[in-house]
Design a protein around this motif. Structure first.
Motif, PDB file in Angstrom:
ATOM      1  N   ALA A   1      -4.335   5.771  20.608  1.00 37.41           N
ATOM      2  CA  ALA A   1      -4.143   4.334  20.753  1.00 37.41           C
ATOM      3  C   ALA A   1      -5.413   3.692  21.312  1.00 37.41           C
ATOM      4  O   ALA A   1      -6.095   4.262  22.159  1.00 37.41           O
ATOM      5  CB  ALA A   1      -2.970   4.056  21.677  1.00 37.41           C
ATOM      6  N   ALA A   2      -5.708   2.513  20.805  1.00 34.50           N
ATOM      7  CA  ALA A   2      -6.850   1.759  21.308  1.00 34.50           C
ATOM      8  C   ALA A   2      -6.546   1.322  22.743  1.00 34.50           C
ATOM      9  O   ALA A   2      -5.379   1.145  23.112  1.00 34.50           O
ATOM     10  CB  ALA A   2      -7.105   0.552  20.419  1.00 34.50           C
ATOM     11  N   LEU A   7      -2.947  -0.992  27.077  1.00 28.35           N
ATOM     12  CA  LEU A   7      -2.781  -2.057  28.068  1.00 28.35           C
ATOM     13  C   LEU A   7      -1.603  -2.951  27.704  1.00 28.35           C
ATOM     14  O   LEU A   7      -0.769  -3.284  28.559  1.00 28.35           O
ATOM     15  CB  LEU A   7      -4.077  -2.874  28.156  1.00 28.35           C
ATOM     16  CG  LEU A   7      -4.154  -3.915  29.259  1.00 28.35           C
ATOM     17  CD1 LEU A   7      -4.029  -3.263  30.635  1.00 28.35           C
ATOM     18  CD2 LEU A   7      -5.478  -4.675  29.156  1.00 28.35           C
ATOM     19  N   ALA A   8      -1.502  -3.327  26.419  1.00 28.19           N
ATOM     20  CA  ALA A   8      -0.398  -4.176  25.978  1.00 28.19           C
ATOM     21  C   ALA A   8       0.946  -3.467  26.159  1.00 28.19           C
ATOM     22  O   ALA A   8       1.938  -4.093  26.561  1.00 28.19           O
ATOM     23  CB  ALA A   8      -0.595  -4.580  24.523  1.00 28.19           C
ATOM     24  N   ASP A   9       0.988  -2.168  25.878  1.00 29.77           N
ATOM     25  CA  ASP A   9       2.227  -1.405  26.072  1.00 29.77           C
ATOM     26  C   ASP A   9       2.634  -1.372  27.541  1.00 29.77           C
ATOM     27  O   ASP A   9       3.811  -1.519  27.868  1.00 29.77           O
ATOM     28  CB  ASP A   9       2.064   0.023  25.554  1.00 29.77           C
ATOM     29  CG  ASP A   9       2.003   0.089  24.036  1.00 29.77           C
ATOM     30  OD1 ASP A   9       2.370  -0.894  23.369  1.00 29.77           O
ATOM     31  OD2 ASP A   9       1.565   1.136  23.518  1.00 29.77           O
ATOM     32  N   ARG A  10       1.666  -1.168  28.421  1.00 31.50           N
ATOM     33  CA  ARG A  10       1.972  -1.142  29.868  1.00 31.50           C
ATOM     34  C   ARG A  10       2.501  -2.497  30.329  1.00 31.50           C
ATOM     35  O   ARG A  10       3.449  -2.569  31.115  1.00 31.50           O
ATOM     36  CB  ARG A  10       0.727  -0.768  30.668  1.00 31.50           C
ATOM     37  CG  ARG A  10       0.318   0.685  30.466  1.00 31.50           C
ATOM     38  CD  ARG A  10      -0.827   1.069  31.359  1.00 31.50           C
ATOM     39  NE  ARG A  10      -0.414   0.962  32.747  1.00 31.50           N
ATOM     40  CZ  ARG A  10      -1.249   0.765  33.763  1.00 31.50           C
ATOM     41  NH1 ARG A  10      -2.542   0.675  33.554  1.00 31.50           N
ATOM     42  NH2 ARG A  10      -0.803   0.672  34.997  1.00 31.50           N
ATOM     43  N   GLU A  26      -1.337 -11.018  35.584  1.00 26.64           N
ATOM     44  CA  GLU A  26      -2.659 -11.134  36.209  1.00 26.64           C
ATOM     45  C   GLU A  26      -3.482  -9.850  35.992  1.00 26.64           C
ATOM     46  O   GLU A  26      -4.645  -9.900  35.614  1.00 26.64           O
ATOM     47  CB  GLU A  26      -2.507 -11.406  37.712  1.00 26.64           C
ATOM     48  CG  GLU A  26      -3.821 -11.588  38.433  1.00 26.64           C
ATOM     49  CD  GLU A  26      -3.611 -11.818  39.929  1.00 26.64           C
ATOM     50  OE1 GLU A  26      -4.528 -11.454  40.689  1.00 26.64           O
ATOM     51  OE2 GLU A  26      -2.547 -12.337  40.324  1.00 26.64           O
ATOM     52  N   GLU A  27      -2.869  -8.698  36.227  1.00 25.81           N
ATOM     53  CA  GLU A  27      -3.580  -7.433  36.020  1.00 25.81           C
ATOM     54  C   GLU A  27      -3.886  -7.204  34.547  1.00 25.81           C
ATOM     55  O   GLU A  27      -4.955  -6.708  34.186  1.00 25.81           O
ATOM     56  CB  GLU A  27      -2.771  -6.255  36.579  1.00 25.81           C
ATOM     57  CG  GLU A  27      -3.525  -4.953  36.541  1.00 25.81           C
ATOM     58  CD  GLU A  27      -2.806  -3.809  37.249  1.00 25.81           C
ATOM     59  OE1 GLU A  27      -3.362  -2.697  37.226  1.00 25.81           O
ATOM     60  OE2 GLU A  27      -1.710  -4.016  37.796  1.00 25.81           O
ATOM     61  N   TYR A  28      -2.958  -7.622  33.672  1.00 24.95           N
ATOM     62  CA  TYR A  28      -3.180  -7.476  32.237  1.00 24.95           C
ATOM     63  C   TYR A  28      -4.411  -8.267  31.793  1.00 24.95           C
ATOM     64  O   TYR A  28      -5.284  -7.729  31.113  1.00 24.95           O
ATOM     65  CB  TYR A  28      -1.942  -7.942  31.467  1.00 24.95           C
ATOM     66  CG  TYR A  28      -2.149  -8.013  29.978  1.00 24.95           C
ATOM     67  CD1 TYR A  28      -2.169  -6.864  29.209  1.00 24.95           C
ATOM     68  CD2 TYR A  28      -2.330  -9.242  29.350  1.00 24.95           C
ATOM     69  CE1 TYR A  28      -2.375  -6.926  27.840  1.00 24.95           C
ATOM     70  CE2 TYR A  28      -2.534  -9.307  27.981  1.00 24.95           C
ATOM     71  CZ  TYR A  28      -2.557  -8.150  27.231  1.00 24.95           C
ATOM     72  OH  TYR A  28      -2.769  -8.221  25.878  1.00 24.95           O
TER      73      TYR A  28
END
Length: 82
Positions: free
Chosen positions: A48-49, A54-57, A66-68
């Motif tokens: 996964a890229a 990040l999007a999954d998390r 904010e963290e995203y």
């Protein structure tokens, strides 16, 4: 001993088949290996890229918005962050 069907010498270790029996012969290709259909090639799962991870998390609620956005900004400014 000669094979009556082909006229070629019969291998000494192979006894003649009884009358009325069926003889199975294993065919080989030119390389000497058994002939068989090629097995489908298994492909390795695609990694996964970083943005997908990040999007999954974020979608699972592991990180907040904010963290995203902060991590996404870092990925876009870091070489290899694609």
């Amino acid at each position: 001993m000669w094979c009556c069907a082909t006229g070629f010498p019969r291998a000494a270790s192979v006894p003649p088949a009884p009358a009325g029996s069926v003889v199975l012969v294993r065919s080989v290709d030119r390389g000497g290996s058994p002939v068989h259909a090629a097995a489908p090639q298994a492909t390795a799962p695609r990694a996964a890229a970083p943005q997908e991870v990040l999007a999954d998390r974020f979608a699972r609620g592991e990180i907040d918005e904010e963290e995203y956005t902060r991590c996404l900004r870092v990925l876009h400014t870091t070489p290899g962050g694609t």
